[in-house]
Design a protein around this motif. Structure first.
Motif, short mmCIF file in Angstrom:
data_model
loop_
_atom_site.label_atom_id
_atom_site.label_comp_id
_atom_site.label_asym_id
_atom_site.label_seq_id
_atom_site.Cartn_x
_atom_site.Cartn_y
_atom_site.Cartn_z
N ALA A 159 0.85 -1.21 0.00
CA ALA A 159 0.00 0.00 0.00
C ALA A 159 0.88 1.25 0.00
O ALA A 159 0.62 2.21 -0.75
CB ALA A 159 -0.92 -0.02 1.21
N GLN A 160 1.94 1.24 0.81
CA GLN A 160 2.83 2.42 0.84
C GLN A 160 3.52 2.62 -0.50
O GLN A 160 3.69 3.74 -0.98
CB GLN A 160 3.89 2.24 1.92
N LEU A 161 3.88 1.50 -1.09
CA LEU A 161 4.58 1.57 -2.38
C LEU A 161 3.64 2.12 -3.46
O LEU A 161 4.04 2.95 -4.29
CB LEU A 161 5.05 0.16 -2.75
N ALA A 162 2.40 1.65 -3.44
CA ALA A 162 1.43 2.12 -4.43
C ALA A 162 1.20 3.63 -4.25
O ALA A 162 1.16 4.38 -5.24
CB ALA A 162 0.12 1.35 -4.29
N ASP A 163 1.07 4.09 -3.01
CA ASP A 163 0.87 5.53 -2.76
C ASP A 163 2.06 6.32 -3.31
O ASP A 163 1.90 7.33 -3.97
CB ASP A 163 0.73 5.82 -1.26
N PHE A 164 3.25 5.83 -2.99
CA PHE A 164 4.47 6.52 -3.45
C PHE A 164 4.50 6.58 -4.97
O PHE A 164 4.75 7.63 -5.58
CB PHE A 164 5.71 5.77 -2.91
N PHE A 165 4.21 5.44 -5.60
CA PHE A 165 4.30 5.39 -7.06
C PHE A 165 3.26 6.32 -7.70
O PHE A 165 3.58 7.10 -8.61
CB PHE A 165 4.13 3.95 -7.55
N LEU A 166 2.03 6.23 -7.22
CA LEU A 166 0.96 7.03 -7.84
C LEU A 166 1.24 8.52 -7.67
O LEU A 166 1.07 9.31 -8.59
CB LEU A 166 -0.40 6.67 -7.21
N GLU A 167 1.73 8.88 -6.50
CA GLU A 167 2.05 10.30 -6.26
C GLU A 167 3.19 10.77 -7.17
O GLU A 167 3.15 11.86 -7.73
CB GLU A 167 2.44 10.48 -4.79
N SER A 168 4.16 9.89 -7.38
CA SER A 168 5.32 10.27 -8.19
C SER A 168 4.96 10.38 -9.68
O SER A 168 5.72 10.94 -10.46
CB SER A 168 6.43 9.24 -8.03
N ALA A 175 1.06 -7.95 -4.60
CA ALA A 175 0.04 -7.08 -3.99
C ALA A 175 0.10 -5.68 -4.61
O ALA A 175 -0.94 -5.06 -4.86
CB ALA A 175 0.24 -7.02 -2.49
N PHE A 176 1.31 -5.21 -4.89
CA PHE A 176 1.46 -3.88 -5.51
C PHE A 176 0.84 -3.90 -6.91
O PHE A 176 0.12 -2.99 -7.31
CB PHE A 176 2.95 -3.51 -5.58
N ASP A 177 1.11 -4.97 -7.64
CA ASP A 177 0.59 -5.10 -9.01
C ASP A 177 -0.95 -5.08 -9.00
O ASP A 177 -1.57 -4.42 -9.83
CB ASP A 177 1.12 -6.40 -9.63
N GLU A 178 -1.54 -5.78 -8.02
CA GLU A 178 -3.01 -5.79 -7.94
C GLU A 178 -3.56 -4.40 -7.67
O GLU A 178 -4.54 -3.96 -8.28
CB GLU A 178 -3.46 -6.76 -6.84
N LEU A 179 -2.88 -3.68 -6.76
CA LEU A 179 -3.34 -2.31 -6.44
C LEU A 179 -3.23 -1.42 -7.68
O LEU A 179 -4.13 -0.64 -7.98
CB LEU A 179 -2.49 -1.71 -5.31
N LEU A 180 -2.13 -1.57 -8.39
CA LEU A 180 -1.90 -0.72 -9.56
C LEU A 180 -2.91 -1.05 -10.66
O LEU A 180 -3.43 -0.16 -11.34
CB LEU A 180 -0.47 -0.93 -10.06
N LYS A 182 -5.89 -2.07 -10.29
CA LYS A 182 -7.20 -1.50 -9.94
C LYS A 182 -7.25 -0.02 -10.28
O LYS A 182 -8.25 0.48 -10.76
CB LYS A 182 -7.44 -1.66 -8.43
N LYS A 183 -6.14 0.69 -10.05
CA LYS A 183 -6.17 2.14 -10.22
C LYS A 183 -5.74 2.60 -11.61
O LYS A 183 -6.31 3.54 -12.16
CB LYS A 183 -5.27 2.80 -9.17
N LEU A 184 -4.71 1.95 -12.14
CA LEU A 184 -4.17 2.39 -13.44
C LEU A 184 -3.83 1.15 -14.27
O LEU A 184 -2.66 0.82 -14.46
CB LEU A 184 -2.90 3.21 -13.22
N SER A 185 -4.86 0.50 -14.75
CA SER A 185 -4.62 -0.80 -15.38
C SER A 185 -3.73 -0.69 -16.63
O SER A 185 -2.91 -1.56 -16.89
CB SER A 185 -5.97 -1.44 -15.66
N ARG A 186 -3.86 0.39 -17.39
CA ARG A 186 -3.06 0.55 -18.61
C ARG A 186 -1.56 0.60 -18.27
O ARG A 186 -0.73 -0.06 -18.89
CB ARG A 186 -3.48 1.84 -19.33
N ILE A 187 -1.24 1.38 -17.24
CA ILE A 187 0.18 1.51 -16.84
C ILE A 187 0.68 0.20 -16.22
O ILE A 187 1.81 -0.23 -16.47
CB ILE A 187 0.34 2.71 -15.88
N ALA A 188 -0.17 -0.46 -15.46
CA ALA A 188 0.22 -1.74 -14.84
C ALA A 188 0.58 -2.76 -15.91
O ALA A 188 1.53 -3.53 -15.76
CB ALA A 188 -0.90 -2.25 -13.94
N LYS A 189 -0.19 -2.75 -17.01
CA LYS A 189 0.06 -3.74 -18.07
C LYS A 189 1.39 -3.52 -18.78
O LYS A 189 1.94 -4.42 -19.38
CB LYS A 189 -1.07 -3.69 -19.10
N LEU A 190 1.89 -2.29 -18.73
CA LEU A 190 3.15 -1.98 -19.41
C LEU A 190 4.38 -2.29 -18.55
O LEU A 190 5.51 -2.18 -19.00
CB LEU A 190 3.18 -0.49 -19.81
N ALA A 191 4.14 -2.66 -17.28
CA ALA A 191 5.27 -2.91 -16.37
C ALA A 191 5.95 -4.23 -16.69
O ALA A 191 5.29 -5.21 -17.02
CB ALA A 191 4.77 -2.91 -14.92
#
Ligand SMILES: C[S@@+](CC[C@H](N)C(=O)[O-])C[C@H]1O[C@@H](n2cnc3c(N)ncnc32)[C@H](O)[C@@H]1O
Length: 346
Positions: A79-88, A121-126, A128-137
């Motif tokens: 969860a902390q990682l997802a917050d950090f990534f989304l904010e960045s 868990a980070f991938d699942e969070l991402l 949910k919020k930004l599926s297009r960006i998650a798929k490119l990871a």
């Protein structure tokens, strides 16, 4: 600034960082953290690669401005990682594949499983919020040395991780073995190509000094290069009787090309005192431009490794005088040795 190195070489990493003017504030298994004066500025990674960072031999990965996260559970860390990534991400557009790399030290039992759990868990969070960006990871480190942007996460412990959007890569990485390769040394030269950003090609010529049992020669020959393998010892495995490998039972220190010949590559992996190799092989080969590119392994088991690094980089050394794109690395597959790659000045 967080630097990662091969486990067992943390003290040498610390000495190298200190020598570069950085104050090491903490170190652990396979990592060292440097003082905050450099560590807060992400833009440093844009300015340092050509200079200071690119000259460091021990770090495989540097996070210039890491954020530290602590958490008891996989979900708390994710969860902390997802917050950090989304904010960045604010204001940033991601349209192409990007590296989302989770690293641990393999020697710490169970840490890899922890990191995989957080990654999932980070991938699942991402998603949910930004599926297009998650798929490119993608989970792989970019190949080669230099600056990279993505998400880089390092687990120092089960409840402690560092993350950053920018990283500087030394180019080191674990290589895949080949059943026909006659030695473990084969992995070193394969890794060295990645650090240099170039590998032997069909019809290029290679001189391999200290070639037996033939891992480096085999690596070049399997790419179609023609190899002169110089060693009094026998070639084995895939190097033995290879049609592109000519075995010469000669002394590497006496071998020189016929007048007017320039080989594409010099390989040199002699178990010899490194100064002796620098003076009697590196010196003449680079000064006379007997090769266009080189991969040279220098053993530091019986010398002060940090002093040797300085000598390689000093303006008087044959490397500094006659080579460009010089990179000195303690490779993932190196033990008490450095691998030096580069090109001779035209
Ligand atoms: C570490 S091994 C090389 C391994 C090789 N790169 C491979 O991939 O299989 C070092 C080799 O250097 C050779 N050697 C040491 N001194 C030499 C010299 N003066 N001339 C030729 N070969 C030498 C040894 O015989 C030994 O086979």
């Amino acid at each position: 600034m967080l630097s990662l190195c091969q486990h067992g070489y943390e003290s040498l990493l610390e000495r190298e960082l200190t020598g570069a003017g950085l104050a090491v504030t903490e170190k652990g298994v396979g990592w060292a953290l440097c003082g905050s004066d450099l560590g807060r500025d992400e833009s440093l990674v844009s300015t340092l690669p050509q200079g200071q960072l690119a000259q460091l031999a021990f770090p495989s990965l540097v996070l210039p401005a890491p954020r530290e996260f602590k958490g008891e559970s996989v979900n708390a860390l994710a969860a902390q990682l997802a917050d950090f990534f989304l904010e960045s991400l604010r204001g940033e557009r991601i349209d192409a594949a990007w590296p989302c790399v989770f690293q641990t030290v393999p020697e710490v039992v169970g840490l890899g499983r922890r990191a995989s759990g957080v990654e999932k868990a980070f991938d699942e969070l991402l998603r949910k919020k930004l599926s297009r960006i998650a798929k490119l990871a993608g989970p792989e480190l970019p190949r080669g040395a230099g600056k990279a942007r993505g998400l880089f996460v390092f687990f120092a412990d089960f409840g402690r991780m560092f993350a950053a959007r920018e990283a500087w890569l030394g180019g080191q990485r674990r290589m895949a073995d080949d059943d026909a390769a006659p030695s473990r040394s084969y992995l070193k030269v394969e890794e060295a190509y990645i650090v240099l950003g170039r590998e032997p090609a069909a019809d290029e010529t290679v001189v391999d000094l200290g070639a037996a049992p033939g891992g480096w020669s085999y690596s070049a020959a399997k790419r179609g290069a023609r190899v002169i393998a110089v060693d009094n010892g026998p070639l084995k495995g895939g190097a033995l009787n290879h049609p592109l490998i000519e075995h010469r039972l000669e002394d590497a220190f006496k071998f020189a090309p016929p007048p007017g010949v320039t080989y594409d590559w010099l390989f040199c992996d002699l178990v010899e005192e490194p100064h002796h190799v620098m003076q009697n092989i590196v010196g003449p080969w680079l000064a006379h431009r007997w090769c266009r590119r080189f991969v040279i392994n220098l053993k530091f088991g019986h010398v002060d490794s940090l002093a040797l690094l300085k000598e390689i980089a000093t303006p008087d050394s044959p490397f500094a005088k006659h080579a460009t794109n010089l990179r000195i690395r303690h490779l993932y597959h190196d033990r008490e040795e450095f691998t030096v790659v580069g090109e001779t000045n035209p």
